[in-house]
Design an enzyme around this catalytic site. Structure first.
Site, PDB file in Angstrom:
ATOM      1  N   LYS A  69       0.653   7.648   8.346  1.00 19.64           N
ATOM      2  CA  LYS A  69       0.298   8.863   9.089  1.00 19.64           C
ATOM      3  C   LYS A  69      -0.414   8.414  10.364  1.00 19.64           C
ATOM      4  O   LYS A  69      -1.645   8.370  10.405  1.00 19.64           O
ATOM      5  CB  LYS A  69      -0.685   9.710   8.273  1.00 19.64           C
ATOM      6  N   ARG A  95       0.978  11.902  -9.673  1.00 21.42           N
ATOM      7  CA  ARG A  95       1.460  10.534  -9.411  1.00 21.42           C
ATOM      8  C   ARG A  95       2.834  10.288 -10.017  1.00 21.42           C
ATOM      9  O   ARG A  95       3.588   9.441  -9.533  1.00 21.42           O
ATOM     10  CB  ARG A  95       0.495   9.504 -10.009  1.00 21.42           C
ATOM     11  N   ASP A 111      -1.534  10.674  -5.383  1.00 25.07           N
ATOM     12  CA  ASP A 111      -2.160  11.729  -6.187  1.00 25.07           C
ATOM     13  C   ASP A 111      -2.928  12.726  -5.340  1.00 25.07           C
ATOM     14  O   ASP A 111      -3.312  12.444  -4.199  1.00 25.07           O
ATOM     15  CB  ASP A 111      -3.160  11.109  -7.157  1.00 25.07           C
ATOM     16  N   ASP A 113      -3.624   5.777   6.268  1.00 24.25           N
ATOM     17  CA  ASP A 113      -4.180   7.000   6.834  1.00 24.25           C
ATOM     18  C   ASP A 113      -5.141   6.586   7.961  1.00 24.25           C
ATOM     19  O   ASP A 113      -4.694   6.274   9.061  1.00 24.25           O
ATOM     20  CB  ASP A 113      -4.869   7.736   5.664  1.00 24.25           C
ATOM     21  N   GLU A 140       0.841  -1.200   0.000  1.00 23.47           N
ATOM     22  CA  GLU A 140       0.000   0.000   0.000  1.00 23.47           C
ATOM     23  C   GLU A 140       0.875   1.248   0.000  1.00 23.47           C
ATOM     24  O   GLU A 140       1.983   1.248   0.553  1.00 23.47           O
ATOM     25  CB  GLU A 140      -0.923  -0.046   1.235  1.00 23.47           C
ATOM     26  N   ASP A 141       0.389   2.300  -0.623  1.00 25.29           N
ATOM     27  CA  ASP A 141       1.173   3.530  -0.656  1.00 25.29           C
ATOM     28  C   ASP A 141       1.234   4.202   0.709  1.00 25.29           C
ATOM     29  O   ASP A 141       2.303   4.512   1.224  1.00 25.29           O
ATOM     30  CB  ASP A 141       0.614   4.508  -1.712  1.00 25.29           C
TER      31      ASP A 141
HETATM   32  P1  IMP Z   1      -7.163   5.003   4.646  1.00 24.14           P
HETATM   33  O1  IMP Z   1      -8.208   4.005   4.288  1.00 24.14           O
HETATM   34  O2  IMP Z   1      -7.753   6.217   5.331  1.00 24.14           O
HETATM   35  O3  IMP Z   1      -5.987   4.436   5.389  1.00 24.14           O
HETATM   36  O4  IMP Z   1      -6.688   5.623   3.299  1.00 24.14           O
HETATM   37  C1  IMP Z   1      -5.642   5.180   2.597  1.00 24.14           C
HETATM   38  C2  IMP Z   1      -5.773   5.690   1.179  1.00 24.14           C
HETATM   39  O5  IMP Z   1      -6.056   7.092   1.129  1.00 24.14           O
HETATM   40  C3  IMP Z   1      -4.455   5.479   0.501  1.00 24.14           C
HETATM   41  O6  IMP Z   1      -4.511   4.300  -0.221  1.00 24.14           O
HETATM   42  C4  IMP Z   1      -4.341   6.685  -0.391  1.00 24.14           C
HETATM   43  O7  IMP Z   1      -4.841   6.368  -1.652  1.00 24.14           O
HETATM   44  C5  IMP Z   1      -5.225   7.731   0.196  1.00 24.14           C
HETATM   45  N1  IMP Z   1      -4.436   8.754   0.888  1.00 24.14           N
HETATM   46  C6  IMP Z   1      -4.354   8.950   2.216  1.00 24.14           C
HETATM   47  N2  IMP Z   1      -3.534   9.974   2.504  1.00 24.14           N
HETATM   48  C7  IMP Z   1      -3.085  10.431   1.317  1.00 24.14           C
HETATM   49  C8  IMP Z   1      -2.170  11.486   0.958  1.00 24.14           C
HETATM   50  O8  IMP Z   1      -1.605  12.221   1.773  1.00 24.14           O
HETATM   51  N3  IMP Z   1      -1.955  11.642  -0.370  1.00 24.14           N
HETATM   52  C9  IMP Z   1      -2.533  10.863  -1.319  1.00 24.14           C
HETATM   53  N4  IMP Z   1      -3.378   9.869  -1.020  1.00 24.14           N
HETATM   54  C10 IMP Z   1      -3.646   9.649   0.290  1.00 24.14           C
HETATM   55 MG    MG Z   2      -4.604   4.134  -2.260  1.00 21.51          MG
END
Ligand code: IMP
Ligand code: MG
Length: 178
Positions: free
Chosen positions: A129, A163, A157, A101, A97-98
């Site tokens: 994060k 990207r 992105d 969050d 995963e990138d």
């Molecule tokens: P989560 O489900 O809240 O952990 O979200 C993760 C997804 O949100 C990642 O796969 C990213 O695609 C996107 N995301 C969260 N933070 C960022 C950011 O700072 N920049 C770009 N994409 C983000």
């Molecule tokens: Mg993502």
């Protein structure tokens, strides 16, 4: 009017982190049946660089999940838009995963891989994060811990842009776009 980018993680730091992660993964998964599963689209560059540093046999697959961030942030409904195409039953899945969050996306894919009968499932993320976490998640392999800022580049992105940038930047988003 203009989106302001500030360099956060230069490409050489990314390269070094990926060598470290790939080294650990190569050791930990030796003799196992590794399937690296990238979460599209954000992980496509990370995945490409990571697997090329891994020194054991592996299979590569991807999933696409819907992003919830277009107006439905409270509901956190995540949908699988495209599933894995490889049979992962009794194999060792590494989710790539990138960025983590809230934690919902990676957890969703983790649960899905477990439900599909994977022998083991672990998460490898380029960035985390932790201050944004809403659901507990274990990240077995992590590149960078970053502050609560929106970042772009290296696959990440904003509005599907940026990207392609080789480094990772923080972006200050104009109210106009937000
Ligand atoms: P989560 O489900 O809240 O952990 O979200 C993760 C997804 O949100 C990642 O796969 C990213 O695609 C996107 N995301 C969260 N933070 C960022 C950011 O700072 N920049 C770009 N994409 C983000
Ligand atoms: Mg993502």
């Amino acid at each position: 009017m203009k989106d302001h980018l500030s360099l956060l993680i230069p490409r050489h730091d990314i390269e070094r982190a990926i060598s470290r992660l790939a080294g650990q993964i190569s050791e930990d998964y030796r003799g196992r049946q590794l399937v690296a599963v990238g979460i599209l689209k954000g992980a496509f560059i990370f995945m490409a660089d990571l697997v090329r540093q891994i020194e054991i046999p592996l299979e590569v697959d991807f999933v696409t999940v819907s992003s919830y961030d277009s107006g439905s942030e409270s509901s956190r409904r995540i949908r699988l838009l495209q599933d894995m195409t490889i049979q992962v039953k009794d194999k060792d899945v590494l989710i790539v995963e990138d960025i983590i969050d809230s934690g919902y996306t990676a957890n969703y894919v983790l649960r899905h891989a477990k439900d599909t009968g994977a022998r083991s499932v672990a998460i490898c993320a380029l960035a985390d994060k932790p201050s944004r976490r809403e659901t507990p998640i274990e990240i077995a392999y992590l590149g960078f811990t970053i502050p609560d800022k929106f970042v772009v580049g290296y696959g990440l992105d904003f509005d599907n842009k940026f990207r392609h940038l080789p480094d990772i930047y923080t972006i200050e988003i104009d109210d106009e776009h937000a």
